[in-house]
Design an enzyme around this catalytic site. Structure first.
Site, PDB file in Angstrom:
ATOM      1  N   SER A  45       0.735  -0.914   0.046  1.00  0.00           N
ATOM      2  CA  SER A  45       0.443  -0.322  -0.026  1.00  0.00           C
ATOM      3  C   SER A  45       0.910   1.289   0.045  1.00  0.00           C
ATOM      4  O   SER A  45       1.186   1.114  -0.623  1.00  0.00           O
ATOM      5  CB  SER A  45      -0.879  -0.543   1.008  1.00  0.00           C
ATOM      6  OG  SER A  45      -2.395   0.634   1.216  1.00  0.00           O
TER       7      SER A  45
ATOM      8  N   ASP B 158      -8.030  -6.084  -6.525  1.00  0.00           N
ATOM      9  CA  ASP B 158      -8.281  -4.581  -5.390  1.00  0.00           C
ATOM     10  C   ASP B 158      -8.718  -3.327  -6.062  1.00  0.00           C
ATOM     11  O   ASP B 158      -8.325  -3.238  -7.275  1.00  0.00           O
ATOM     12  CB  ASP B 158      -6.852  -5.086  -4.430  1.00  0.00           C
ATOM     13  CG  ASP B 158      -6.399  -3.409  -3.998  1.00  0.00           C
ATOM     14  OD1 ASP B 158      -7.194  -2.996  -3.431  1.00  0.00           O
ATOM     15  OD2 ASP B 158      -4.734  -3.091  -4.199  1.00  0.00           O
TER      16      ASP B 158
ATOM     17  N   HIS C  15      -6.059  -6.333  -1.610  1.00  0.00           N
ATOM     18  CA  HIS C  15      -5.709  -5.400  -0.890  1.00  0.00           C
ATOM     19  C   HIS C  15      -4.668  -6.421  -0.521  1.00  0.00           C
ATOM     20  O   HIS C  15      -2.970  -5.820  -0.529  1.00  0.00           O
ATOM     21  CB  HIS C  15      -5.717  -4.207  -0.752  1.00  0.00           C
ATOM     22  CG  HIS C  15      -5.377  -2.849  -0.495  1.00  0.00           C
ATOM     23  ND1 HIS C  15      -4.343  -2.528  -1.431  1.00  0.00           N
ATOM     24  CD2 HIS C  15      -4.351  -2.716   1.107  1.00  0.00           C
ATOM     25  CE1 HIS C  15      -3.876  -1.524  -0.955  1.00  0.00           C
ATOM     26  NE2 HIS C  15      -3.966  -1.301   0.448  1.00  0.00           N
TER      27      HIS C  15
END
Length: 455
Positions: A165, A373, A432
């Site tokens: 991320s 994601d 994610h």
């Protein structure tokens, strides 16, 4: 081999008390040498916490040195010591059960709560929080200097910076900072490579991808597409004018538009609803207008896994804090929202130019991304990759992909391709948090990235 960490977690000793007043405070290792942790004062009154696990699967091979993975969490404000460790790749899960897919099978693990203010890391004055990715990289470089320069054993192992991320932005800036420090003789380590997992490398490419992707998935209609595209154009103009904090605010506004027009799609997995049992965001949170809830609710990992942050707090502020002898007045995740606010001016800044610099310096760079994601959608990742100026890009883009499988399961788990020092993994049926959704193929991938001699 049985992982011994469950018993070690409850081991305590008065010798393990570390003073954070020192420039570096390292607790004595556990009795079998499997763990060590401590604080580094990266700047006066700014303290960064680290936790190193030595793998019980370590293979001594002079031709293939055993690697170390430095895990960098996103957010900004997400705790690697908590989330990456107990939720994703560490030896124990959040219930303190051994994790069969721990990355210790392929490498040692070094978790760091970065930047200061995150997790157990803390600042004594809020003015000491970092405001840019480059400032975060400088602190991390200081930490590596303190840890590696005094330890020849660590110096023999190549270090792989693996990020998730927003951590991807930390990873590339740290990679370049570390290279400069190594060249200057200030840092004694071998940089093995940088891996960017579902990384927030080009914020504009991601926000521009959301509505078109959801429209193709029948998740929003033309009206939602039009409204979203209007905000994307606003963000583009704000970024062009250098109004980065304003662009961060518009990013949050765009998320609200996406939610309103998709019946609250989960930004961490577009196959789910944010308000379903598999999500954790509440209607009250959605309607909140405070800066903290509005801006930091997405990349702090609190929705992708049900109640993650709140569920981890008792563990991290209880038995783990006791084991690690964290100062009593340091509460895990207490300063995390302040970390996000401090970095709001750099939040929307792209960092893929730094990927070019790493590639041109000969560093092994890996990109991996989960198929489902949304926040860091593969569509957006491919868009910024195609903007790279690396001379090998044209050949890379023209190459075919190779499917990946796992164990006896012949279903396709991923695709990959590599050219020279650039590698890409498309992980299927993963959102994610790729190591959580596809632990088997991700473990194979990390073995490839680190060139682990594990058997």
């Amino acid at each position: 081999m049985k992982i011994p960490y469950l018993a070690i977690l409850f081991f305590t000793t008065t010798a393990a008390i570390c003073s954070v007043r020192l420039a570096i405070a390292t607790c004595p290792p556990t009795p079998n040498g499997s763990e060590q942790w401590g604080y580094v004062q990266v700047r006066p009154r700014a303290h960064m916490f680290w936790w190193h696990y030595k793998s019980p699967y370590r293979v001594e091979d002079p031709k293939k040195p055993w690697p170390i993975i430095l895990w960098l969490q996103g957010g900004p404000g997400g705790s690697g010591v908590g989330i990456g460790n107990f939720v994703e790749v560490g030896p124990l899960d959040a219930k303190l059960n051994p994790r069969n897919s721990t990355w210790l099978k392929k490498a040692d693990l070094l978790f760091v709560d970065n930047p200061v203010g995150t997790g157990y890391s803390f600042v004594e004055d809020e003015k000491l929080l970092v405001t840019t990715d480059d400032e975060a990289a400088k602190d991390l470089t200081t930490l590596l200097i303190k840890l590696f320069n005094r330890n020849k054993t660590l110096q023999r192992s190549p270090l792989y910076i693996v990020a998730e991320s927003y951590g991807g932005k930390y990873a590339v800036t740290l990679g370049l900072s570390a290279l400069r420090a190594i060249k200057a003789g200030r840092l004694k380590l071998k940089l093995g490579g940088v891996a960017l997992g579902n990384s927030w490398m080009s914020p504009f490419d991601f926000v521009a991808s959301w509505a078109p992707l959801l429209k193709d998935l029948s998740r929003i209609n033309n009206r939602g597409l039009k409204h979203s595209n209007s905000l994307v154009e606003t963000i583009r103009q704000q970024m062009a004018n250098g109004q980065m904090k304003e662009a961060t605010k518009s990013w949050a506004d765009l998320e609200q538009v996406i939610w309103n027009n998709s019946n609250y799609v989960d930004f961490y997995n577009f196959m789910k609803d944010a308000e379903s049992d598999e999500g954790s965001i509440t209607t009250a949170e959605l309607s909140s207008n405070t800066m903290i809830n509005k801006y930091s609710r997405n990349l702090d990992s609190s929705r992708a896994l049900p109640g993650l942050i709140e569920n981890l707090k008792p563990l991290m502020n209880g038995v783990v804090k006791k084991k690690l002898r964290i100062p009593k007045d340091v509460e895990w995740a207490k300063q995390a929202n302040l970390v996000f606010e401090a970095l709001s001016g750099d939040f929307m800044r792209a960092r893929f130019d730094d990927v070019d610099k790493l590639l041109n310096a000969g560093v092994q760079v890996t990109v991996y991304n989960g198929q489902t994601d949304l926040i860091c959608a593969t569509k957006g990742v491919e868009a910024w990759v195609e903007k790279l100026k690396w001379k090998g890009l044209k050949t890379f883009l023209e190459m075919d992909r190779t499917p990946m499988y796992c164990g006896d399961d012949k279903g396709t788990k991923a695709f990959t391709k590599s050219y020279k020092n650039f590698h890409f993994y498309w992980i299927l049926n993963a959102g994610h948090f790729v190591p959580v959704d596809q632990p088997c193929v991700t473990l194979d991938m990390i073995g490839n990235i680190t060139r682990s001699p594990a058997r």
